[in-house]
Design a protein around this motif. Structure first.
Motif, mmCIF file in Angstrom:
data_model
loop_
_atom_site.group_PDB
_atom_site.id
_atom_site.type_symbol
_atom_site.label_atom_id
_atom_site.label_comp_id
_atom_site.label_asym_id
_atom_site.label_seq_id
_atom_site.Cartn_x
_atom_site.Cartn_y
_atom_site.Cartn_z
ATOM 1 N N GLU A 184 11.008 -37.796 69.641
ATOM 2 C CA GLU A 184 10.039 -38.728 70.214
ATOM 3 C C GLU A 184 10.734 -39.812 71.022
ATOM 4 O O GLU A 184 10.291 -40.184 72.110
ATOM 5 N N LEU A 185 11.873 -40.311 70.502
ATOM 6 C CA LEU A 185 12.615 -41.351 71.217
ATOM 7 C C LEU A 185 13.124 -40.840 72.559
ATOM 8 O O LEU A 185 13.107 -41.557 73.558
ATOM 9 N N ALA A 186 13.614 -39.603 72.575
ATOM 10 C CA ALA A 186 14.113 -39.026 73.822
ATOM 11 C C ALA A 186 12.984 -38.867 74.830
ATOM 12 O O ALA A 186 13.153 -39.153 76.024
ATOM 13 N N GLY A 187 11.825 -38.420 74.359
ATOM 14 C CA GLY A 187 10.678 -38.288 75.245
ATOM 15 C C GLY A 187 10.214 -39.614 75.803
ATOM 16 O O GLY A 187 9.807 -39.712 76.962
ATOM 17 N N ASP A 188 10.293 -40.661 74.972
ATOM 18 C CA ASP A 188 9.935 -41.997 75.440
ATOM 19 C C ASP A 188 10.935 -42.504 76.476
ATOM 20 O O ASP A 188 10.565 -43.229 77.406
ATOM 21 N N ALA A 189 12.226 -42.143 76.297
ATOM 22 C CA ALA A 189 13.266 -42.611 77.211
ATOM 23 C C ALA A 189 13.106 -41.992 78.596
ATOM 24 O O ALA A 189 13.184 -42.675 79.616
#
Length: 407
Positions: free
Chosen positions: A215-220
């Protein structure tokens, strides 16, 4: 039995004598390297999973595979450093990789430029020169000197990637605990790797982290889901768990009786770290081969005590009283992911009051959010430990439930 010959390795990140149940991931990594070496693109990966499932061990295995393929390996354990410290660490690793790819006495014009770009990258946030790469290479103007981490890291990885391609080699950046990278650092890495993919350069970033990293990577970066695979690794199946337990012992001439293996798999639930810890404790108390179910049962107390005093306790000791109470309330509800509202009810508070506490625990890597509004422990069996370590939770809802049960 002889302690010196104990074949189990219950240490953080220590590779066991055999690695089982991870063939799919290792084959995917081998494919990644070989496709990049041939000038083709391929999705990289960020492995996710709970504590104790062997993410670090698998990442170390990837490093060994890359070295066999003659790739340069840059290994980093992420931590909550500011961007300047992250930049310095990356600059040092990239400098070393460049010198191994192309020793200074053999530098081509492209290698000299790459070295100058590394210098620019290091100096971009340190114009006063208070930190140095310890080499007399002037910076390359207009490259990696934008003051923007994403743009600068892109420039330097492209420059290093061009040298790797020239030398028919590759560069693998392996980062553990990816969830501790700042949003800016993760975004910069994704942005830089995206550019090396577009240029078909032999550079890749492979990470390992807790479940929230996808999820963090997708947000980045919105394109992260197309740039990376996010394989999830979990506990081992019964057959693989049995092999992980018995094969190291067999190499030392020791065997387990079938009911001993079954009991060990039941106790550990197939979690690789737990298997190593239980195996170690069993070896220490067993007097002879074959190892029996009784040996495993006797070792169980020492196994649980060791997990409590180290694997579990080190995480609880970092928590404030309110954070501890939050986790204790979660444990009261059971091992599954819990709604924030239910945890707040157990504590006799409003969910909004406890929002910051929940966020802090996620930031510390003690909880993760499998879906919106829910949180779960990042450590297997942590709920059982909390019930043992914090036996009483004096909050209104718990008192009410206990009185109702007693009545």
């Amino acid at each position: 039995m002889d302690s010196v010959s104990n074949p189990y390795t219950p240490n953080a990140g220590a590779s066991p004598d055999i690695i089982v149940g991870r063939n799919e991931q290792t084959k995917a990594f081998e494919t990644l390297l070989r496709r990049l070496s041939r000038g083709r693109t391929h999705q990289s990966m960020i492995i996710t999973g709970l504590r104790g499932v062997g993410k670090t061990v698998l990442l170390n295995e990837f490093g060994d595979i890359a070295r066999v393929e003659s790739w340069e390996v840059l290994e980093l354990e992420a931590s909550k450093h500011d961007d300047a410290r992250f930049r310095q660490t990356m600059a040092s690793l990239l400098k070393a990789a460049l010198l191994r790819l192309s020793p200074r006495v053999k530098w081509t014009e492209r290698a000299r430029k790459a070295a100058a770009v590394v210098t620019s990258f290091a100096l971009s946030v340190d114009q006063q020169g208070t930190w140095s790469l310890a080499w007399d290479v002037e910076p390359e103007e207009g490259f990696a000197d934008h003051g923007d981490l994403g743009m600068d890291l892109t420039d330097v990885l492209v420059a290093i990637g061009e040298i790797a391609k020239e030398r028919e080699r590759g560069v693998a950046i392996l980062i553990d605990e990816v969830q501790f990278l700042s949003a800016r650092q993760l975004e910069a890495l994704i942005q830089a790797i995206h550019k090396t993919v577009q240029r078909k350069l032999p550079v890749t970033f492979v990470g390992a982290g807790l479940p929230q990293i996808a999820e963090l990577a997708g947000d980045a970066k919105s394109y992260a889901e197309r740039l990376f695979q996010f394989p999830k690794i979990d506990s081992l199946g019964d057959d693989d768990a049995a092999e992980a337990l018995t094969e190291p012992a067999m190499a030392e001439g020791v065997v387990y009786e079938p009911d001993a293996v079954a009991l060990a798999v039941e106790i550990t639930k197939g979690y690789p770290f737990f298997i190593q810890e239980l195996g170690y404790q069993v070896w220490e108390i067993a007097e002879r081969s074959p190892i029996t179910a009784e040996d495993v049962e006797i070792a169980r107390e020492g196994y649980e005590a060791k997990l409590d005093s180290s694997f579990f306790r080190v995480r609880l000791d970092r928590a404030t009283p309110l954070q501890t109470a939050y986790m204790r309330a979660m444990a009261e509800l059971g091992p599954d992911a819990q709604k924030a509202a239910d945890v707040a009810r157990i504590m006799g508070r409003e969910s909004t009051q406890l929002g910051p506490t929940r966020a802090e625990l996620i930031d510390m890597g003690l909880l993760y959010t499998p879906e919106h509004g829910y949180a779960a422990f990042t450590v297997p069996d942590f709920d059982k430990f909390m019930l043992r370590a914090v036996p009483s939770l004096v909050v209104p809802e718990v008192q009410r439930r206990r009185k109702k049960t007693a009545g």
